[in-house]
Motif scaffolding. Structure first.
Motif: not given
Length: 280
Positions: A217-244
């Motif tokens: 995210k710091a390297r590219y201004d058109f990139v957004e990221t998200d990481i959702e922790f669904r528990g202590e040992m469970d997470f979902v990671a996602e990468v967006f480019m230009h909002g998609n």
């Protein structure tokens, strides 16, 4: 030794580095100047040396003219600044072929230099931790060949095969005894050891994902990221480019056949039940 040789070659009344930056990157400029002076170099920087009541333009011209090298703190704001262009242009004119390294670009935020600046080899600090950034900065300003202190490994073995050492990653079939990431115990691990190993591995994977997403995210201004922790040992990671949404994955501890497993699922839509997912 490097610093001594560089300072001996410079006239005593000249500054080693003039730090050229945009006000939006003042904290970066001051950090760079402090690291350089801590290493024995002299610097000239507006934040420290241009005192109230002085003529800003004249001070800038004099500082640039009296510096051996001009260091540019590259960022999107710097590239759009008219003052910044005039500051490095004078240094470039004294060394248009870059033989003496008069202009030293240091990228601190992702940007795309154009024209003459694009042709100059730069030091990139984007996404680095402080210790690594300090090392790369000091290594980058060295004016000597980047020859390693130790001899590189011989690239071929006596039988003609390519060596598994650098250059090139270790083969996946390498002996596990030589792999630092797979410690050799010499016996079957206990259930407790297996459980600790899996949990520590999951923690390491989580840290890698978290740091990697932040760096991306710091390297590219058109990139957004998200990481959702669904528990202590469970997470979902996602990468967006230009909002998609570009890619996503789900990682958790446990699996369909064993709790001592790290499960991975790749895709943007995740099944409702874990039993349909795969474990690795």
């Amino acid at each position: 030794m490097i610093i001594e040789n560089l300072n001996e070659a410079n006239p005593p009344d000249m500054t080693d580095f003039f730090i050229s930056y945009n006000k939006a990157d003042r904290t970066w400029a001051e950090w760079i100047a402090y690291v350089l002076e801590d290493a024995g170099f002299s610097t000239s920087i507006q934040a420290w040396d241009f005192r109230p009541g002085t003529n800003f333009v004249l001070e800038m011209q004099e500082a640039a003219a009296e510096a051996v090298r001009t260091l540019l703190v590259l960022s999107p704001d710097y590239l759009t600044s008219q003052f910044a262009a005039s500051e490095w242009a004078a240094a470039f004119a004294r060394d248009p072929r870059g033989v003496e390294g008069k202009v030293v670009p240091v990228m601190v935020r992702p940007c795309e230099p154009k024209g003459l600046l694009r042709q100059i080899v730069r030091i990139e600090l984007v996404g680095l931790e402080e210790d690594e950034a300090r090392r790369w900065l000091l290594k980058g300003i060295e004016q000597r060949r980047a020859k390693p202190e130790a001899q590189p490994p011989f690239p071929a073995q006596p039988d003609g095969k390519v060596a598994t050492a650098f250059p090139g990653p270790r083969s996946a079939t390498a002996n596990r005894r030589d792999n630092p990431y797979l410690p050799h115990i010499g016996r079957r691990p206990s259930d407790a050891e297996r459980r600790r190993f899996i949990r520590n591995s999951y923690a390491a994977i989580t840290d890698k994902f978290r740091n990697g997403l932040e760096a991306l995210k710091a390297r590219y201004d058109f990139v957004e990221t998200d990481i959702e922790f669904r528990g202590e040992m469970d997470f979902v990671a996602e990468v967006f480019m230009h909002g998609n949404s570009e890619c996503a994955c789900h990682i958790w501890l446990g699996g369909a056949f064993s709790r001592d497993a790290i499960s991975y699922y790749e895709g943007r839509s995740f099944p409702e039940t874990r039993s349909t997912k795969c474990s690795r």
